[in-house]
Structures are given as structure tokens and as C-alpha cells.
Enzyme design. Sequence first.
Site, PDB file in Angstrom:
ATOM      1  N   LYS A 291     -54.162 -92.972 -88.702  1.00  0.00           N
ATOM      2  CA  LYS A 291     -55.249 -93.169 -87.730  1.00  0.00           C
ATOM      3  C   LYS A 291     -56.010 -91.874 -87.514  1.00  0.00           C
ATOM      4  O   LYS A 291     -55.426 -90.795 -87.485  1.00  0.00           O
ATOM      5  CB  LYS A 291     -54.610 -93.623 -86.395  1.00  0.00           C
ATOM      6  CG  LYS A 291     -55.555 -93.712 -85.234  1.00  0.00           C
ATOM      7  CD  LYS A 291     -54.817 -94.108 -83.958  1.00  0.00           C
ATOM      8  CE  LYS A 291     -54.407 -92.903 -83.139  1.00  0.00           C
ATOM      9  NZ  LYS A 291     -53.752 -93.255 -81.859  1.00  0.00           N
TER      10      LYS A 291
ATOM     11  N   ARG B 299     -58.641 -90.348 -84.624  1.00  0.00           N
ATOM     12  CA  ARG B 299     -59.267 -90.634 -83.322  1.00  0.00           C
ATOM     13  C   ARG B 299     -60.672 -90.059 -83.301  1.00  0.00           C
ATOM     14  O   ARG B 299     -60.872 -88.865 -83.520  1.00  0.00           O
ATOM     15  CB  ARG B 299     -58.420 -90.044 -82.183  1.00  0.00           C
ATOM     16  CG  ARG B 299     -58.990 -90.372 -80.817  1.00  0.00           C
ATOM     17  CD  ARG B 299     -58.019 -90.105 -79.687  1.00  0.00           C
ATOM     18  NE  ARG B 299     -56.973 -91.121 -79.537  1.00  0.00           N
ATOM     19  CZ  ARG B 299     -57.162 -92.338 -79.050  1.00  0.00           C
ATOM     20  NH1 ARG B 299     -58.374 -92.732 -78.698  1.00  0.00           N
ATOM     21  NH2 ARG B 299     -56.160 -93.170 -78.936  1.00  0.00           N
TER      22      ARG B 299
HETATM   23  C1  R5P Z   1     -51.533 -91.452 -79.503  1.00  0.00           C
HETATM   24  O1  R5P Z   1     -51.207 -90.351 -79.840  1.00  0.00           O
HETATM   25  C2  R5P Z   1     -50.582 -92.389 -78.849  1.00  0.00           C
HETATM   26  O2  R5P Z   1     -49.428 -92.545 -79.617  1.00  0.00           O
HETATM   27  C3  R5P Z   1     -51.204 -93.765 -78.648  1.00  0.00           C
HETATM   28  O3  R5P Z   1     -51.472 -94.355 -79.884  1.00  0.00           O
HETATM   29  C4  R5P Z   1     -52.483 -93.660 -77.859  1.00  0.00           C
HETATM   30  O4  R5P Z   1     -52.304 -92.859 -76.726  1.00  0.00           O
HETATM   31  C5  R5P Z   1     -52.953 -95.027 -77.446  1.00  0.00           C
HETATM   32  O5  R5P Z   1     -54.162 -94.912 -76.773  1.00  0.00           O
HETATM   33  P1  R5P Z   1     -55.197 -96.112 -76.783  1.00  0.00           P
HETATM   34  O6  R5P Z   1     -54.465 -97.330 -76.323  1.00  0.00           O
HETATM   35  O7  R5P Z   1     -56.274 -95.673 -75.817  1.00  0.00           O
HETATM   36  O8  R5P Z   1     -55.722 -96.220 -78.176  1.00  0.00           O
END
Ligand code: R5P
Length: 292
Positions: free
Chosen positions: A191, A193
Amino acid sequence: MAALKVVGGSASLPLARALARELAVPFVDASFEKHPGGFPDGERYVRLLGPVAGDHVVLVQTTHPDPNIVEYFLLADAIRDAGARRLTAIIPYFGYGRQDKRFAEGEAVSAKTLAKHIALDADDLLTMTIHNPDILAMFPIRAREVSGVPALGRYLKAADVDLLLAPDDGAVRLVQEAASLAGTPYDHLDKERLDSYTVRVTPKELKVKGRSVAIVDDVISTGGTIATAAKELKAQGATRVLATCVHGLFVGRAEENLKVCDEIVATDTIASPHTKVSVAPEFARALRELLG
Ligand code: R5P
């Protein structure tokens, strides 16, 4: 030897009561409202309703959202003032764990700020599936991470899923643990971000056609990560997608984003309508180990 007693903050009452039952020790009630409806300006209030002098008190309180941090401090201070001999903080979900670095000059390392202040009244601390285990070293007291994955593993074992999926690199350690507990194979996505609300996954063939898949993550916040992974799974032919997490924050448009999933499962580190499993057995085990 000091008697063990459990106190729960208002963010973690069901879990705190369940922990006291697991340990077969007294639960000390507290009051959180001086007047019906609370203070008009929104300030928090706490009052212990039982004695703790000379006792070893386990204080259970998730530090999210922010007013619950204040409530933690009030309770910890009240417990100390009432003469408790030892205070073990159980922070089921450690809010601010994702602000674990100084990303730009002048920023607070917010996780460290929280750690420093939580440690003021506590002798030791247990927290659960933390964003970055390096945070434990920020506590000037003995601090230990307890895994919340066994609780999800218990659910997944009975949920009849064919594959577990980590939605990003960070969740691989969790999915590996869940896979070994549930006896289910696993895979992962990569992933990226893009901002607080948007993520992108690298295209990858997942061999999920006609299969039932559970995504395992530490936190569901806006649901963006899970929704992106779930859409990819459905696009590749998965028939059923379960979204599972240790900490279900479900903020912003999370409920809408997660409609692509067939089921959502979270633990009781944060109480929500998706709380389906309790981590009380995990914290009870960790406490017994702490006590030797
Ligand atoms: C990221 O590092 C965490 O493991 C989660 O994937 C993340 O915090 C999830 O955030 P959201 O639901 O806003 O995508």
C-alpha cells in the site's frame, strides 16, 4: 502482598469488568458525572467509589479520543491520592501511536509526549498491538505490548475463511500470527498512502476467485485502507470479504467506505457496534506474567 483490583475508565468499562472477571479480582466502581449530564463546559470528572489504599490497582482506559486522556490522568491521580501501592496502566488502544516520529522540524513527537505523562503515576504499562513497537522505549517505566491478534484468531477460526490478507506491509506481522492461530493461509498487498484519506495498492494477482477472505489490520480509522483492499478482492472474484482489526476507530466516512465488506469485526479495545471479540483473556495472561 497488595491486593489486586481493577478500575475502568469510561472509555473501557466493559473490557475492564471482563478483565476483573477473568482475574477473579474486585472491580472498583467509579463515578464519571458530578451532575446528571456532566459539566456544561464538557470538563471530565472522576470519583473512585471504593477503597484502594495499599492495593495494586490496574487502571484500564483507552486514550482516544482526547477527553479520555484527561480522564486517564484524573483517575490515575485519584488512585495514587487514595493510597494505592502500585498502579499498572492498561492502555488498550494507545492514541497518538501513529505520531511516533518528528516528521518535520518543530513538531512534537506526540507518542513520546503521551508516554511521558502516562508514566507519571504508573509503575508499569501494558498496551495492545501498537503502531510501532519502538514506542515502548519512549515510556520511562516498564512497558510491554500485548498482541490483540489471538482474539481475532479465535473469531477467524470459527468464521470459515479461506485466506487472510494483510492490506499493507505493516500488517504482515499480524496476519502471520493470525494465520498460524486460525490455520489459514495468508497473502499481503503493498500500500502507498497518498494522504490521510486516500491509499493506493500495487496491483497483484491474489487467487481469491470464489473464496472467502478476511483482511487483518491493526487499526481501521477512515476505512480507506480496508475498502481499497476489499474492492481489489471483490474485483478478483472473492465471494465474501471480512474486515477485521484490533482497534476500530471508525472515524469520518468509515461506515460508508466499509459497505464493500460483508462483515466488520473489531475487538473491545475501543467499544463500537463492530466489537465482536474481547481481549480480556490476552490482558489477563499478560498481567499474570507481569506479576510472576
Ligand atoms: C497503517 O499504518 C495502519 O496499519 C492502518 O492500515 C491505517 O491506520 C488504517 O487507516 P484508514 O482506515 O484510515 O485507512
